[in-house]
Design a protein around this motif. Structure first.
Motif, PDB file in Angstrom:
ATOM      1  N   SER A 138       0.852  -1.187   0.000  1.00 21.15           N
ATOM      2  CA  SER A 138       0.000   0.000   0.000  1.00 21.15           C
ATOM      3  C   SER A 138       0.892   1.242   0.000  1.00 21.15           C
ATOM      4  N   THR A 139       0.259   2.408  -0.164  1.00 17.84           N
ATOM      5  CA  THR A 139       1.043   3.646  -0.190  1.00 17.84           C
ATOM      6  C   THR A 139       1.817   3.823   1.111  1.00 17.84           C
ATOM      7  N   THR A 140       1.145   3.538   2.231  1.00 15.17           N
ATOM      8  CA  THR A 140       1.806   3.664   3.539  1.00 15.17           C
ATOM      9  C   THR A 140       2.965   2.694   3.659  1.00 15.17           C
ATOM     10  N   GLU A 141       2.721   1.428   3.247  1.00 17.03           N
ATOM     11  CA  GLU A 141       3.783   0.423   3.315  1.00 17.03           C
ATOM     12  C   GLU A 141       4.959   0.808   2.424  1.00 17.03           C
ATOM     13  N   PHE A 142       4.652   1.347   1.255  1.00 15.44           N
ATOM     14  CA  PHE A 142       5.701   1.749   0.318  1.00 15.44           C
ATOM     15  C   PHE A 142       6.597   2.817   0.934  1.00 15.44           C
ATOM     16  N   ILE A 143       5.976   3.807   1.577  1.00 19.28           N
ATOM     17  CA  ILE A 143       6.756   4.896   2.189  1.00 19.28           C
ATOM     18  C   ILE A 143       7.571   4.372   3.365  1.00 19.28           C
ATOM     19  N   VAL A 144       6.940   3.547   4.213  1.00 16.32           N
ATOM     20  CA  VAL A 144       7.643   3.014   5.387  1.00 16.32           C
ATOM     21  C   VAL A 144       8.792   2.109   4.958  1.00 16.32           C
ATOM     22  N   ASN A 145       8.536   1.277   3.937  1.00 14.76           N
ATOM     23  CA  ASN A 145       9.582   0.360   3.472  1.00 14.76           C
ATOM     24  C   ASN A 145      10.762   1.087   2.825  1.00 14.76           C
ATOM     25  N   ALA A 146      10.544   2.332   2.400  1.00 14.34           N
ATOM     26  CA  ALA A 146      11.638   3.110   1.816  1.00 14.34           C
ATOM     27  C   ALA A 146      12.607   3.608   2.876  1.00 14.34           C
ATOM     28  N   LEU A 147      12.205   3.534   4.151  1.00 16.53           N
ATOM     29  CA  LEU A 147      13.069   3.984   5.246  1.00 16.53           C
ATOM     30  C   LEU A 147      13.897   2.811   5.751  1.00 16.53           C
ATOM     31  N   PRO A 148      15.201   2.948   5.815  1.00 15.55           N
ATOM     32  CA  PRO A 148      16.059   1.826   6.232  1.00 15.55           C
ATOM     33  C   PRO A 148      15.913   1.515   7.712  1.00 15.55           C
ATOM     34  N   THR A 149      16.012   0.247   8.043  1.00 17.10           N
ATOM     35  CA  THR A 149      16.022  -0.169   9.451  1.00 17.10           C
ATOM     36  C   THR A 149      17.443  -0.374   9.956  1.00 17.10           C
ATOM     37  N   SER A 150      18.370  -0.547   9.037  1.00 21.42           N
ATOM     38  CA  SER A 150      19.784  -0.632   9.409  1.00 21.42           C
ATOM     39  C   SER A 150      20.622  -0.223   8.212  1.00 21.42           C
ATOM     40  N   PHE A 151      21.830   0.236   8.486  1.00 26.59           N
ATOM     41  CA  PHE A 151      22.709   0.698   7.405  1.00 26.59           C
ATOM     42  C   PHE A 151      23.081  -0.459   6.493  1.00 26.59           C
ATOM     43  N   ILE A 152      23.511  -1.567   7.092  1.00 26.81           N
ATOM     44  CA  ILE A 152      23.949  -2.720   6.310  1.00 26.81           C
ATOM     45  C   ILE A 152      22.761  -3.388   5.629  1.00 26.81           C
ATOM     46  N   GLY A 153      21.599  -3.404   6.313  1.00 23.98           N
ATOM     47  CA  GLY A 153      20.424  -4.077   5.774  1.00 23.98           C
ATOM     48  C   GLY A 153      19.975  -3.506   4.440  1.00 23.98           C
ATOM     49  N   ALA A 154      20.079  -2.196   4.268  1.00 26.25           N
ATOM     50  CA  ALA A 154      19.667  -1.566   3.012  1.00 26.25           C
ATOM     51  C   ALA A 154      20.477  -2.111   1.838  1.00 26.25           C
ATOM     52  N   PHE A 155      21.780  -2.322   2.074  1.00 23.04           N
ATOM     53  CA  PHE A 155      22.632  -2.858   1.013  1.00 23.04           C
ATOM     54  C   PHE A 155      22.396  -4.355   0.844  1.00 23.04           C
ATOM     55  N   ALA A 156      22.192  -5.062   1.948  1.00 24.07           N
ATOM     56  CA  ALA A 156      21.981  -6.504   1.878  1.00 24.07           C
ATOM     57  C   ALA A 156      20.697  -6.846   1.127  1.00 24.07           C
ATOM     58  N   GLU A 157      19.660  -6.028   1.328  1.00 25.25           N
ATOM     59  CA  GLU A 157      18.381  -6.267   0.662  1.00 25.25           C
ATOM     60  C   GLU A 157      18.322  -5.622  -0.720  1.00 25.25           C
ATOM     61  N   ASN A 158      19.350  -4.886  -1.088  1.00 28.71           N
ATOM     62  CA  ASN A 158      19.418  -4.217  -2.388  1.00 28.71           C
ATOM     63  C   ASN A 158      18.229  -3.286  -2.602  1.00 28.71           C
ATOM     64  N   SER A 159      17.856  -2.571  -1.558  1.00 31.07           N
ATOM     65  CA  SER A 159      16.737  -1.637  -1.625  1.00 31.07           C
ATOM     66  C   SER A 159      17.259  -0.264  -2.052  1.00 31.07           C
ATOM     67  N   LEU A 160      17.014   0.104  -3.311  1.00 27.35           N
ATOM     68  CA  LEU A 160      17.593   1.334  -3.848  1.00 27.35           C
ATOM     69  C   LEU A 160      17.101   2.578  -3.132  1.00 27.35           C
ATOM     70  N   GLN A 162      16.108   2.872  -0.031  1.00 21.93           N
ATOM     71  CA  GLN A 162      16.763   2.944   1.280  1.00 21.93           C
ATOM     72  C   GLN A 162      18.214   3.390   1.134  1.00 21.93           C
ATOM     73  N   VAL A 163      18.904   2.867   0.125  1.00 22.76           N
ATOM     74  CA  VAL A 163      20.294   3.265  -0.120  1.00 22.76           C
ATOM     75  C   VAL A 163      20.368   4.743  -0.476  1.00 22.76           C
ATOM     76  N   LEU A 164      19.409   5.234  -1.263  1.00 21.84           N
ATOM     77  CA  LEU A 164      19.381   6.646  -1.620  1.00 21.84           C
ATOM     78  C   LEU A 164      19.227   7.529  -0.387  1.00 21.84           C
ATOM     79  N   ILE A 165      18.337   7.127   0.521  1.00 22.85           N
ATOM     80  CA  ILE A 165      18.135   7.911   1.754  1.00 22.85           C
ATOM     81  C   ILE A 165      19.417   7.941   2.581  1.00 22.85           C
ATOM     82  N   LEU A 166      20.067   6.780   2.720  1.00 26.91           N
ATOM     83  CA  LEU A 166      21.328   6.742   3.469  1.00 26.91           C
ATOM     84  C   LEU A 166      22.396   7.610   2.797  1.00 26.91           C
ATOM     85  N   ALA A 167      22.450   7.554   1.472  1.00 28.61           N
ATOM     86  CA  ALA A 167      23.439   8.360   0.747  1.00 28.61           C
ATOM     87  C   ALA A 167      23.183   9.847   0.953  1.00 28.61           C
TER      88      ALA A 167
END
Length: 455
Positions: A138-160, A162-167
């Protein structure tokens, strides 16, 4: 005077140095193997899958490095925010236009009319197998899922996203602290970027093998008969995509003065690779590199192109709108104007959460059918046989849409060197930028333009 025939030595040289020629030959060989030995072709799936896995390992660290370096060197976080906002506006306008073009085309041509399909006869279990039981967020899930839960996790899950937000956070921190407090961090990230581009060069040497395997599997599994069965739908989708690309060319010319045709020639090897592997991710690192070489600033390339992979799926939007009306026409459901407007509104939301989800097109189509109530959700099984054939249309349109977005947004933000772009797209030799790293790949970027152009 008869045309000169290239000598065997020259042909061998072209095949050795031109990625475009290598991929083109692999494409033809894959089609032949898939047609002649379909059983053997099905065993070649690991060739394409392995290449895609290697590329995916590179994308997240590459995006992180490019964005961080881009923000730090631009020295203006507000400008980065403006680039992001303008990119989102462009994405929404472009994807909505694609949806509308698809609806108009399907209403005019009516590819599903006269089929008189009984939805009860369709194998809906095949759709469940295709989607793996997943669902679109859903829209809410999409926005929440875009926020990283850990620095390494964003790269491990290949979530672009999340990586953009960290960058963005790391780049902002570098600007805040200044180079005097952390003098070693930015040079280290720049050096890591050089290493990643070198890895890209190594992996791209495997591209022809990947294209050969992926194309052989496609022809071996589906054959060429499916093209005859769904000829009207296939032709409509490709013609609608061609019309949309023409509009992209007009927009690019109006905003930047650049030629989309020249850009297509510039990235022809990457385009052929994306077609062969049915994946835009497989060429993302090389396309980022070429956009930077063509004068687009690092921060614009690093933000707009990866974000477009989630928000600017123009080819998918075209396919979804045409596919929805095709299904409705095939089962005899007459959609009113208000229901078709609902289709656009629903697809505007569902198409934004599609990236990276298995069978996402079928999930989006099922969600659209359910929202209308006039189309049985199981009727999306009608598109199972033709979905893979549509990948080429989706890949080309998505990739060009995102590249045009990079140029347009860069131009609006003053982050595009127009003179350099015109020279590069025109095939002229230009001096490398200070931060530009040479690509260690057997492609047209090598300093053998005459030989490479022949490929």
């Amino acid at each position: 005077m008869p045309p000169s025939v290239p000598s065997p030595r020259r042909v061998a040289h072209i095949l050795r140095t031109s990625l475009f020629a290598q991929v083109a030959c692999a494409l033809v060989l894959g089609i032949l193997v898939g047609k002649l030995w379909p059983g053997f072709a099905s065993d070649l799936q690991p060739l394409g899958d392995g290449f895609t896995r290697l590329i995916k390992t590179i994308i997240s660290p590459l995006v992180f490095c490019v964005v961080v370096v881009g923000i730090a060197k631009a020295g203006d976080l507000k400008a980065f925010g403006r680039i992001g906002l303008k990119a989102l506006i462009w994405f929404e306008v472009a994807s909505t236009l694609a949806l509308l073009i698809g609806l108009v085309a399907a209403n005019v041509i009516q590819p599903g009319s006269g089929m008189h399909v009984d939805p009860a006869t369709l194998n809906t279990a095949a759709v469940d197998a295709k989607t793996g039981g997943g669902h679109l967020p859903s829209t809410t899930e999409f926005i929440v899922n875009a926020l990283p839960t850990s620095f390494i996790g964003a790269f491990a899950e290949n979530s672009l996203l999340q990586v953009l937000i960290l960058a963005c956070l790391v780049g902002a921190a570098l600007l805040h602290l200044g180079h005097t407090k952390v003098p070693q961090v930015l040079p280290a990230i720049e050096q890591a970027q050089e290493i990643i581009f070198a890895v890209v060069g190594f992996v791209m040497r495997l591209a022809p093998i990947a294209v050969f395997g992926a194309m052989a599997v496609l022809i071996g599994q589906y054959g060429l008969g499916v093209i005859e069965t769904y000829a009207k739908l296939i032709v409509l989708c490709y013609v609608a995509a061609a019309l949309f690309i023409v509009l992209l060319a007009v927009a690019l010319k109006a905003v930047t003065g650049l030629s989309l045709w020249k850009f297509l020639r510039y990235i022809r090897a990457e385009m052929l690779l994306a077609l062969g592997t049915a994946s835009t991710e497989s060429v993302m690192p090389r396309v980022m590199q070429k956009l930077r070489k063509a004068g687009a600033r690092d921060d614009a390339v690093g933000l707009v192109l990866p974000t477009g992979y989630s928000f600017n799926l123009d080819g998918a939007s075209l396919y979804l709108s045409i596919g929805t009306l095709f299904i409705a026409q095939a089962v005899g459901a007459d959609l009113s104007l208000s229901q078709q407007i609902t289709v656009v509104l629903v697809l505007m939301l569902t198409s934004k959460g599609m990236a990276g989800i298995p069978g996402s097109a079928f999930l989006a189509l099922s969600a659209t059918a359910s929202s209308l109530g006039a189309i049985p959700a199981g009727a999306v099984a009608l598109l199972l046989g033709v979905d893979r054939i549509m990948d080429s249309m989706r890949v080309v349109t998505n990739l060009l849409g995102n590249c045009v977005a990079v140029f347009a947004v860069s131009r609006w933000e003053g982050a595009l060197d127009i003179d350099r772009a015109k020279k590069v797209l025109g095939g002229e030799t230009v001096e490398p930028m200070a931060e530009e790293q040479p690509a260690d790949v057997p492609a047209e970027s090598t300093k053998e333009p005459a030989v490479s152009e022949a490929g």
